[in-house]
Design a protein around this motif. Structure first.
Motif, PDB file in Angstrom:
ATOM      1  N   THR A   1      92.797  43.939  69.213  1.00  0.00           N
ATOM      2  CA  THR A   1      93.163  42.642  69.759  1.00  0.00           C
ATOM      3  C   THR A   1      94.571  42.303  69.303  1.00  0.00           C
ATOM      4  OG1 THR A   1      90.843  41.986  69.649  1.00  0.00           O
ATOM      5  CG2 THR A   1      92.460  40.254  70.037  1.00  0.00           C
ATOM      6  N   SER A   2      95.540  42.683  70.102  1.00  0.00           N
ATOM      7  CA  SER A   2      96.932  42.605  69.679  1.00  0.00           C
ATOM      8  C   SER A   2      97.436  41.178  69.509  1.00  0.00           C
ATOM      9  CB  SER A   2      97.828  43.356  70.669  1.00  0.00           C
ATOM     10  OG  SER A   2      97.769  42.766  71.956  1.00  0.00           O
ATOM     11  N   ASN A   3      96.825  40.221  70.186  1.00  0.00           N
ATOM     12  CA  ASN A   3      97.283  38.846  70.070  1.00  0.00           C
ATOM     13  C   ASN A   3      96.996  38.240  68.707  1.00  0.00           C
ATOM     14  OD1 ASN A   3      94.576  39.065  71.375  1.00  0.00           O
ATOM     15  ND2 ASN A   3      94.569  36.839  71.078  1.00  0.00           N
ATOM     16  N   TYR A   4      96.220  38.914  67.883  1.00  0.00           N
ATOM     17  CA  TYR A   4      95.981  38.474  66.512  1.00  0.00           C
ATOM     18  C   TYR A   4      97.013  39.034  65.538  1.00  0.00           C
ATOM     19  CZ  TYR A   4      91.292  36.937  67.957  1.00  0.00           C
ATOM     20  OH  TYR A   4      90.228  36.302  68.567  1.00  0.00           O
TER      21      TYR A   4
ATOM     22  N   GLU B   1     102.198  36.169  65.773  1.00  0.00           N
ATOM     23  CA  GLU B   1     101.031  35.847  66.584  1.00  0.00           C
ATOM     24  C   GLU B   1     100.691  34.367  66.515  1.00  0.00           C
ATOM     25  OE1 GLU B   1      98.809  34.893  63.102  1.00  0.00           O
ATOM     26  OE2 GLU B   1      98.038  34.757  65.155  1.00  0.00           O
TER      27      GLU B   1
ATOM     28  N   GLY C   1     104.432  32.454  68.015  1.00  0.00           N
ATOM     29  CA  GLY C   1     105.338  33.178  68.881  1.00  0.00           C
ATOM     30  C   GLY C   1     106.790  33.105  68.475  1.00  0.00           C
TER      31      GLY C   1
ATOM     32  N   ARG D   1     106.649  38.476  73.983  1.00  0.00           N
ATOM     33  CA  ARG D   1     105.337  39.092  74.122  1.00  0.00           C
ATOM     34  C   ARG D   1     104.557  38.445  75.245  1.00  0.00           C
ATOM     35  NH1 ARG D   1     102.486  38.639  68.471  1.00  0.00           N
ATOM     36  NH2 ARG D   1     100.895  39.854  69.599  1.00  0.00           N
ATOM     37  N   ASP D   2     103.742  39.259  75.868  1.00  0.00           N
ATOM     38  CA  ASP D   2     102.831  38.823  76.910  1.00  0.00           C
ATOM     39  C   ASP D   2     101.443  39.217  76.446  1.00  0.00           C
ATOM     40  OD1 ASP D   2     101.255  38.376  79.144  1.00  0.00           O
ATOM     41  OD2 ASP D   2     102.766  39.093  80.552  1.00  0.00           O
ATOM     42  N   ASN D   3     100.752  38.280  75.837  1.00  0.00           N
ATOM     43  CA  ASN D   3      99.450  38.592  75.258  1.00  0.00           C
ATOM     44  C   ASN D   3      98.418  38.981  76.311  1.00  0.00           C
ATOM     45  OD1 ASN D   3     100.241  38.191  72.601  1.00  0.00           O
ATOM     46  ND2 ASN D   3      99.692  36.022  72.610  1.00  0.00           N
TER      47      ASN D   3
ATOM     48  N   ASP E   1      98.898  42.513  76.662  1.00  0.00           N
ATOM     49  CA  ASP E   1      98.937  43.251  75.393  1.00  0.00           C
ATOM     50  C   ASP E   1     100.236  44.031  75.251  1.00  0.00           C
ATOM     51  OD1 ASP E   1      95.420  43.903  75.698  1.00  0.00           O
ATOM     52  OD2 ASP E   1      96.398  42.427  74.405  1.00  0.00           O
TER      53      ASP E   1
END
Length: 128
Positions: free
Chosen positions: A28-31, A53, A56, A72-74, A77
C-alpha cells in the motif's frame, strides 16, 4: 517480486527535461514516504527528492532545488520526478525508494535510514 519500477530515463542535452515515473505494486504505497535517489559511478547514492505520505509535502536536495519537482498519484500508485534544466552533473542512475518511517529532510540531507523498498533504477544521461 519487484515492488518499485522506475521508467522514463534516457539521453538528453543540457537544459532539457525528463519525467521519471516510479510505479509501486505489492504494498500500500500511499502509506509510505517515497523518495528519489541517484548514484553516479564512483559516488555515493544521494537522496534527491522526497514526498511524504502524511500531507504530500515535498523536499529536495540543494543540488536540484528549483529544477526538479516530485509529485504522487496515490490512485495510480505512482510517483513522478519532473526534471527540468538538466545539467551534465545530473547524469546518474535514478532509483525510487519507499520508507514507512524515515522523514524526507533526513533523506535529502544524506541522513536517511530505514528504506523498506528499492527500485532497480533508470539511467539518466545528460550530454551534449
Amino acid at each position: 517480486q519487484v515492488q518499485l519500477v522506475e521508467s522514463g530515463g534516457g539521453l538528453v542535452q543540457p537544459g532539457d527535461s525528463l519525467r521519471l515515473s516510479c510505479a509501486a505494486s505489492g504494498f500500500t504505497s500511499n502509506y509510505y514516504t517515497i523518495a528519489w535517489f541517484r548514484q553516479a559511478p564512483g559516488k555515493e547514492r544521494e537522496g534527491v527528492s522526497c514526498i511524504t505520505e502524511s500531507d504530500g509535502s515535498a523536499d529536495y536536495a540543494d543540488s536540484v532545488k528549483g529544477r526538479f519537482t516530485i509529485s504522487r498519484d496515490n490512485a495510480k500508485d505512482t510517483v513522478y520526478l519532473q526534471m527540468n534544466s538538466l545539467k551534465p552533473e545530473d547524469t546518474a542512475i535514478y532509483y525510487c525508494a519507499a520508507t514507512f518511517s524515515t522523514q524526507c529532510r533526513a533523506i535529502v540531507t544524506g541522513e536517511y535510514y530505514g528504506i523498506d523498498y528499492w527500485g532497480e533504477g533508470t539511467l539518466v544521461t545528460v550530454s551534449s
